[in-house]
Design a protein around this motif. Sequence first.
Motif, PDB file in Angstrom:
ATOM      1  N   UNK A 117       0.784  -1.473   0.060  1.00  0.00           N
ATOM      2  CA  UNK A 117      -0.181  -0.007   0.047  1.00  0.00           C
ATOM      3  C   UNK A 117       0.841   1.244  -0.115  1.00  0.00           C
ATOM      4  N   UNK A 118       1.911   1.292   0.692  1.00  0.00           N
ATOM      5  CA  UNK A 118       2.721   2.373   0.682  1.00  0.00           C
ATOM      6  C   UNK A 118       3.287   2.502  -0.776  1.00  0.00           C
ATOM      7  N   UNK A 119       3.824   1.711  -1.171  1.00  0.00           N
ATOM      8  CA  UNK A 119       4.498   1.802  -2.740  1.00  0.00           C
ATOM      9  C   UNK A 119       3.578   2.247  -3.626  1.00  0.00           C
ATOM     10  N   UNK A 120       2.129   1.988  -3.503  1.00  0.00           N
ATOM     11  CA  UNK A 120       1.146   2.518  -4.189  1.00  0.00           C
ATOM     12  C   UNK A 120       0.928   3.956  -4.146  1.00  0.00           C
ATOM     13  N   UNK A 121       1.010   4.318  -2.777  1.00  0.00           N
ATOM     14  CA  UNK A 121       0.631   5.551  -2.318  1.00  0.00           C
ATOM     15  C   UNK A 121       1.940   6.779  -2.834  1.00  0.00           C
ATOM     16  N   UNK A 122       2.998   5.962  -2.543  1.00  0.00           N
ATOM     17  CA  UNK A 122       4.267   6.805  -2.904  1.00  0.00           C
ATOM     18  C   UNK A 122       4.435   6.879  -4.457  1.00  0.00           C
ATOM     19  N   UNK A 123       4.247   5.714  -4.908  1.00  0.00           N
ATOM     20  CA  UNK A 123       4.688   5.704  -6.736  1.00  0.00           C
ATOM     21  C   UNK A 123       3.548   6.279  -7.398  1.00  0.00           C
ATOM     22  N   UNK A 124       2.306   5.961  -7.204  1.00  0.00           N
ATOM     23  CA  UNK A 124       1.303   6.289  -7.999  1.00  0.00           C
ATOM     24  C   UNK A 124       0.095   7.135  -7.428  1.00  0.00           C
ATOM     25  N   UNK A 125       0.332   7.597  -6.299  1.00  0.00           N
ATOM     26  CA  UNK A 125      -0.653   8.652  -5.445  1.00  0.00           C
ATOM     27  C   UNK A 125      -1.849   8.060  -5.610  1.00  0.00           C
ATOM     28  N   UNK A 126      -2.141   6.806  -5.320  1.00  0.00           N
ATOM     29  CA  UNK A 126      -3.402   6.288  -5.482  1.00  0.00           C
ATOM     30  C   UNK A 126      -4.717   6.876  -4.297  1.00  0.00           C
ATOM     31  N   UNK A 127      -5.833   6.949  -4.629  1.00  0.00           N
ATOM     32  CA  UNK A 127      -6.685   7.520  -4.129  1.00  0.00           C
ATOM     33  C   UNK A 127      -7.353   6.339  -2.753  1.00  0.00           C
ATOM     34  N   UNK A 128      -6.920   5.272  -2.760  1.00  0.00           N
ATOM     35  CA  UNK A 128      -7.261   4.437  -1.741  1.00  0.00           C
ATOM     36  C   UNK A 128      -6.942   2.824  -2.395  1.00  0.00           C
ATOM     37  N   UNK A 129      -7.520   1.870  -1.834  1.00  0.00           N
ATOM     38  CA  UNK A 129      -7.139   0.558  -2.121  1.00  0.00           C
ATOM     39  C   UNK A 129      -8.362  -0.593  -2.044  1.00  0.00           C
ATOM     40  N   UNK A 130      -8.275  -1.394  -2.998  1.00  0.00           N
ATOM     41  CA  UNK A 130      -9.163  -2.393  -2.978  1.00  0.00           C
ATOM     42  C   UNK A 130      -8.276  -3.615  -2.419  1.00  0.00           C
ATOM     43  N   UNK A 131      -8.912  -3.863  -1.051  1.00  0.00           N
ATOM     44  CA  UNK A 131      -8.351  -5.428  -0.325  1.00  0.00           C
ATOM     45  C   UNK A 131      -9.091  -6.563  -1.182  1.00  0.00           C
TER      46      UNK A 131
END
Length: 249
Positions: free
Chosen positions: A98-112
């Motif tokens: 999740x941190x990688x998604x947030x840091x690299x792609x600036x995602x708005x949230x997550x699908x678990x």
Amino acid sequence: MPYLTSTTTGTASTDVGTGLAVPGLAHPLLAPAEWAGLASPGAPLHWVVLDIADGPGTQPDPHCLEAAGRLRNAGVRVLGRLDGAYGQRPSGGLVLDARRYADWYLVDGFLLDHCPADRSRLPEVRRTVATLRTLRDDAHIVLGHGTHPYPGYAESADQMVTFSGAWSHYRWSRAAEWSADYPPERFCHLVHGVPRGHLEEALRIARWQGAATIYFTDRTDRGGWADPWETMPGYWDDIVSRLGMGVSE
């Protein structure tokens, strides 16, 4: 009609505008036109999932970064996919992804995705979700159970995927009784193998079961050998048009 399971106000509501979720297109290099098309104005998209390599990958991917940025600039919510392995994957690995998604792609949230649904796993999922919310103040969290989970999960998620599977099962599916206590915006249905001629019926089932976020496709899993979400449905424009006009009752 097999999918009318309750007359409780809310379960059979058809007043909420239905929108689309895209659960995982192929890599932008393999489906460039489809990714570009998602950023076009007019489609009622609730969110689009970004899945680089069964997660965020080991380093930033410029093609995925461009695709995600184009969607965000168009006002479309982008979610990073995390594979929960039905509770078998340690929380630390999920949070790292999740941190990688947030840091690299600036995602708005997550699908678990592959989220457990039983009561015993609820405390662990709650802790994981609480940590995910620290990565972004307004993180949108979707729990991908694929079935109706123990009701307590509804208190942790912004949305839950309470059906994920084939049309042959969906058309006879039932909503859990407790789901009538929550608004349709909390529920998502992802259905593959929906024939074009049954698209109207599928939309009605989603509305009657109280799911405001849907994804229907005519693609199939070919008996478990293919990913039906990798390519857009052949009737994508038809779905967008129907949702734009509303579904007649």
